[in-house]
Design a protein around this motif. Structure first.
Motif, PDB file in Angstrom:
ATOM      1  N   ASP A  13      -0.136 -10.642   9.621  1.00  0.00           N
ATOM      2  CA  ASP A  13       0.854 -10.992  10.637  1.00  0.00           C
ATOM      3  C   ASP A  13       1.481  -9.706  11.179  1.00  0.00           C
ATOM      4  O   ASP A  13       2.002  -8.898  10.397  1.00  0.00           O
ATOM      5  N   PRO A  14       1.447  -9.474  12.495  1.00  0.00           N
ATOM      6  CA  PRO A  14       2.017  -8.243  13.058  1.00  0.00           C
ATOM      7  C   PRO A  14       3.472  -7.986  12.660  1.00  0.00           C
ATOM      8  O   PRO A  14       3.901  -6.832  12.581  1.00  0.00           O
ATOM      9  N   SER A  15       4.228  -9.035  12.362  1.00  0.00           N
ATOM     10  CA  SER A  15       5.632  -8.837  11.992  1.00  0.00           C
ATOM     11  C   SER A  15       5.780  -8.096  10.660  1.00  0.00           C
ATOM     12  O   SER A  15       6.835  -7.517  10.388  1.00  0.00           O
ATOM     13  N   THR A  16       4.724  -8.108   9.836  1.00  0.00           N
ATOM     14  CA  THR A  16       4.815  -7.409   8.554  1.00  0.00           C
ATOM     15  C   THR A  16       4.920  -5.903   8.743  1.00  0.00           C
ATOM     16  O   THR A  16       5.385  -5.202   7.844  1.00  0.00           O
ATOM     17  N   LEU A  17       4.489  -5.413   9.884  1.00  0.00           N
ATOM     18  CA  LEU A  17       4.493  -3.972  10.132  1.00  0.00           C
ATOM     19  C   LEU A  17       5.752  -3.497  10.848  1.00  0.00           C
ATOM     20  O   LEU A  17       5.898  -2.306  11.136  1.00  0.00           O
ATOM     21  N   GLU A  18       6.672  -4.399  11.114  1.00  0.00           N
ATOM     22  CA  GLU A  18       7.892  -4.048  11.842  1.00  0.00           C
ATOM     23  C   GLU A  18       8.994  -3.642  10.885  1.00  0.00           C
ATOM     24  O   GLU A  18       9.152  -4.230   9.813  1.00  0.00           O
ATOM     25  N   GLY A  19       9.755  -2.640  11.277  1.00  0.00           N
ATOM     26  CA  GLY A  19      10.947  -2.269  10.532  1.00  0.00           C
ATOM     27  C   GLY A  19      10.679  -1.450   9.293  1.00  0.00           C
ATOM     28  O   GLY A  19       9.607  -0.875   9.100  1.00  0.00           O
ATOM     29  N   VAL A  20      11.719  -1.431   8.451  1.00  0.00           N
ATOM     30  CA  VAL A  20      11.717  -0.634   7.232  1.00  0.00           C
ATOM     31  C   VAL A  20      11.733  -1.576   6.036  1.00  0.00           C
ATOM     32  O   VAL A  20      12.429  -2.596   6.042  1.00  0.00           O
ATOM     33  N   SER A  21      10.992  -1.239   5.020  1.00  0.00           N
ATOM     34  CA  SER A  21      10.952  -2.037   3.798  1.00  0.00           C
ATOM     35  C   SER A  21      12.308  -1.963   3.098  1.00  0.00           C
ATOM     36  O   SER A  21      12.766  -0.871   2.753  1.00  0.00           O
ATOM     37  N   PRO A  22      12.951  -3.112   2.881  1.00  0.00           N
ATOM     38  CA  PRO A  22      14.246  -3.073   2.207  1.00  0.00           C
ATOM     39  C   PRO A  22      14.159  -2.583   0.765  1.00  0.00           C
ATOM     40  O   PRO A  22      15.087  -1.967   0.255  1.00  0.00           O
ATOM     41  N   GLY A  23      13.051  -2.808   0.121  1.00  0.00           N
ATOM     42  CA  GLY A  23      12.915  -2.386  -1.269  1.00  0.00           C
ATOM     43  C   GLY A  23      12.435  -0.963  -1.439  1.00  0.00           C
ATOM     44  O   GLY A  23      12.725  -0.320  -2.446  1.00  0.00           O
ATOM     45  N   MET A  24      11.698  -0.463  -0.465  1.00  0.00           N
ATOM     46  CA  MET A  24      11.080   0.856  -0.616  1.00  0.00           C
ATOM     47  C   MET A  24      11.698   1.912   0.296  1.00  0.00           C
ATOM     48  O   MET A  24      11.473   3.096   0.108  1.00  0.00           O
ATOM     49  N   GLY A  25      12.441   1.472   1.330  1.00  0.00           N
ATOM     50  CA  GLY A  25      13.112   2.421   2.210  1.00  0.00           C
ATOM     51  C   GLY A  25      12.196   3.223   3.110  1.00  0.00           C
ATOM     52  O   GLY A  25      12.567   4.312   3.563  1.00  0.00           O
ATOM     53  N   MET A  26      11.000   2.718   3.358  1.00  0.00           N
ATOM     54  CA  MET A  26      10.037   3.395   4.229  1.00  0.00           C
ATOM     55  C   MET A  26       9.570   2.406   5.286  1.00  0.00           C
ATOM     56  O   MET A  26       9.675   1.194   5.092  1.00  0.00           O
ATOM     57  N   PRO A  27       9.007   2.919   6.375  1.00  0.00           N
ATOM     58  CA  PRO A  27       8.472   2.001   7.385  1.00  0.00           C
ATOM     59  C   PRO A  27       7.427   1.069   6.777  1.00  0.00           C
ATOM     60  O   PRO A  27       6.642   1.482   5.928  1.00  0.00           O
ATOM     61  N   GLN A  28       7.457  -0.155   7.237  1.00  0.00           N
ATOM     62  CA  GLN A  28       6.509  -1.153   6.733  1.00  0.00           C
ATOM     63  C   GLN A  28       5.054  -0.706   6.921  1.00  0.00           C
ATOM     64  O   GLN A  28       4.209  -0.992   6.081  1.00  0.00           O
ATOM     65  N   SER A  29       4.764   0.009   8.010  1.00  0.00           N
ATOM     66  CA  SER A  29       3.390   0.467   8.229  1.00  0.00           C
ATOM     67  C   SER A  29       2.946   1.420   7.126  1.00  0.00           C
ATOM     68  O   SER A  29       1.777   1.422   6.718  1.00  0.00           O
ATOM     69  N   VAL A  30       3.882   2.221   6.611  1.00  0.00           N
ATOM     70  CA  VAL A  30       3.570   3.129   5.502  1.00  0.00           C
ATOM     71  C   VAL A  30       3.325   2.322   4.228  1.00  0.00           C
ATOM     72  O   VAL A  30       2.411   2.618   3.457  1.00  0.00           O
ATOM     73  N   ILE A  31       4.129   1.283   4.023  1.00  0.00           N
ATOM     74  CA  ILE A  31       3.968   0.442   2.834  1.00  0.00           C
ATOM     75  C   ILE A  31       2.578  -0.196   2.824  1.00  0.00           C
ATOM     76  O   ILE A  31       1.891  -0.197   1.798  1.00  0.00           O
ATOM     77  N   GLY A  32       2.150  -0.721   3.961  1.00  0.00           N
ATOM     78  CA  GLY A  32       0.800  -1.288   4.049  1.00  0.00           C
ATOM     79  C   GLY A  32      -0.265  -0.246   3.744  1.00  0.00           C
ATOM     80  O   GLY A  32      -1.264  -0.529   3.075  1.00  0.00           O
ATOM     81  N   GLY A  33      -0.045   0.974   4.221  1.00  0.00           N
ATOM     82  CA  GLY A  33      -0.971   2.063   3.938  1.00  0.00           C
ATOM     83  C   GLY A  33      -1.023   2.415   2.464  1.00  0.00           C
ATOM     84  O   GLY A  33      -2.078   2.777   1.930  1.00  0.00           O
ATOM     85  N   MET A  34       0.120   2.296   1.787  1.00  0.00           N
ATOM     86  CA  MET A  34       0.152   2.577   0.348  1.00  0.00           C
ATOM     87  C   MET A  34      -0.697   1.570  -0.428  1.00  0.00           C
ATOM     88  O   MET A  34      -1.363   1.932  -1.397  1.00  0.00           O
ATOM     89  N   ALA A  35      -0.677   0.324   0.006  1.00  0.00           N
ATOM     90  CA  ALA A  35      -1.534  -0.686  -0.640  1.00  0.00           C
ATOM     91  C   ALA A  35      -2.999  -0.317  -0.450  1.00  0.00           C
ATOM     92  O   ALA A  35      -3.807  -0.398  -1.391  1.00  0.00           O
ATOM     93  N   LEU A  36      -3.347   0.114   0.748  1.00  0.00           N
ATOM     94  CA  LEU A  36      -4.718   0.538   1.043  1.00  0.00           C
ATOM     95  C   LEU A  36      -5.106   1.744   0.196  1.00  0.00           C
ATOM     96  O   LEU A  36      -6.221   1.814  -0.331  1.00  0.00           O
ATOM     97  N   LEU A  37      -4.187   2.680   0.043  1.00  0.00           N
ATOM     98  CA  LEU A  37      -4.450   3.880  -0.750  1.00  0.00           C
ATOM     99  C   LEU A  37      -4.738   3.518  -2.207  1.00  0.00           C
ATOM    100  O   LEU A  37      -5.722   3.987  -2.791  1.00  0.00           O
ATOM    101  N   ASP A  38      -3.898   2.679  -2.797  1.00  0.00           N
ATOM    102  CA  ASP A  38      -4.121   2.296  -4.188  1.00  0.00           C
ATOM    103  C   ASP A  38      -5.437   1.546  -4.352  1.00  0.00           C
ATOM    104  O   ASP A  38      -6.187   1.803  -5.299  1.00  0.00           O
ATOM    105  N   LEU A  39      -5.715   0.634  -3.447  1.00  0.00           N
ATOM    106  CA  LEU A  39      -6.948  -0.140  -3.543  1.00  0.00           C
ATOM    107  C   LEU A  39      -8.175   0.769  -3.457  1.00  0.00           C
ATOM    108  O   LEU A  39      -9.143   0.596  -4.204  1.00  0.00           O
ATOM    109  N   THR A  40      -8.120   1.754  -2.590  1.00  0.00           N
ATOM    110  CA  THR A  40      -9.261   2.651  -2.379  1.00  0.00           C
ATOM    111  C   THR A  40      -9.410   3.673  -3.503  1.00  0.00           C
ATOM    112  O   THR A  40     -10.479   3.812  -4.101  1.00  0.00           O
TER     113      THR A  40
END
Length: 193
Positions: free
Chosen positions: A92-119
């Motif tokens: 959902d495009p809305s997942t990439l909007e704003g800043v993660s309340p738990g992590m304090g980083m842009p949501q797009s970075v958080i999604g990238g972190m999941a990709l990094l760990d998986l890879t």
């Protein structure tokens, strides 16, 4: 509906799922390229990442201190189900909007972190258990910028080790993957230097 993040996760996930499915029970106590992590520890960590990042996609708080054992009956099938849910969570495009309340980083970075760990953890588990690993090229290409951006903070927090000099790639390493691994403090020829 999909996003660039969910498309990249969808490309990366099956490759890591294949590695996880290829791990036998007698390999759970083998060492991995992640210091202080045996295969079972890294599997539990990756499981927790896949589950928690579903919640982070929804901008919910997650608990990292709890270390549940995910390796009960049917864990290989459950890992695949959870990675499918991870991909769906970031579609959902809305997942990439704003800043993660738990992590304090842009949501797009958080999604990238999941990709990094998986890879990267897909590679860690593959080399620890003697399996081939061919990451999604588009994921690796995307992750170079993320690792460069997060590297100093990740090293300070002990998430990444110091970069390792990049030796000439061998047949077993893909040049782009080898560079990515060295930037996270891994030796692409592990277990040998």
């Amino acid at each position: 509906m999909s996003t660039q993040t969910s498309d990249l996760l969808a490309a990366a996930a099956p490759r890591t799922v294949d590695v996880v499915r290829g791990i036998s029970d007698d390999q759970l106590d083998l060492p991995t390229p992640c210091r202080d992590y045996l295969v079972r520890d890294l599997l539990n960590h990756l499981f927790q990442v896949v589950v928690n990042f579903q919640e982070l996609a929804e901008k919910r708080q997650v608990e990292w201190a709890e270390k549940p054992d995910h390796l009960g009956d049917g864990w290989r099938d459950r890992f695949e189900v959870e990675t499918d849910r991870l991909v769906a969570a970031w579609s959902d495009p809305s997942t990439l909007e704003g800043v993660s309340p738990g992590m304090g980083m842009p949501q797009s970075v958080i999604g990238g972190m999941a990709l990094l760990d998986l890879t990267v953890h897909g590679w860690d588990l593959a080399v620890a258990t003697g399996q081939p690993y061919h990451p999604a090229p588009e994921a690796v290409a995307e992750l170079h910028g993320l690792v460069e951006r997060l590297g100093p903070t990740a090293r300070q927090m002990g998430v990444f080790a110091e970069p390792v000099p990049l030796a000439a790639p061998t047949e077993a390493t893909i040049p782009d993957l080898a560079h990515l691994l060295t930037q996270t403090g891994r030796t692409p020829t592990w277990p040998t230097p």
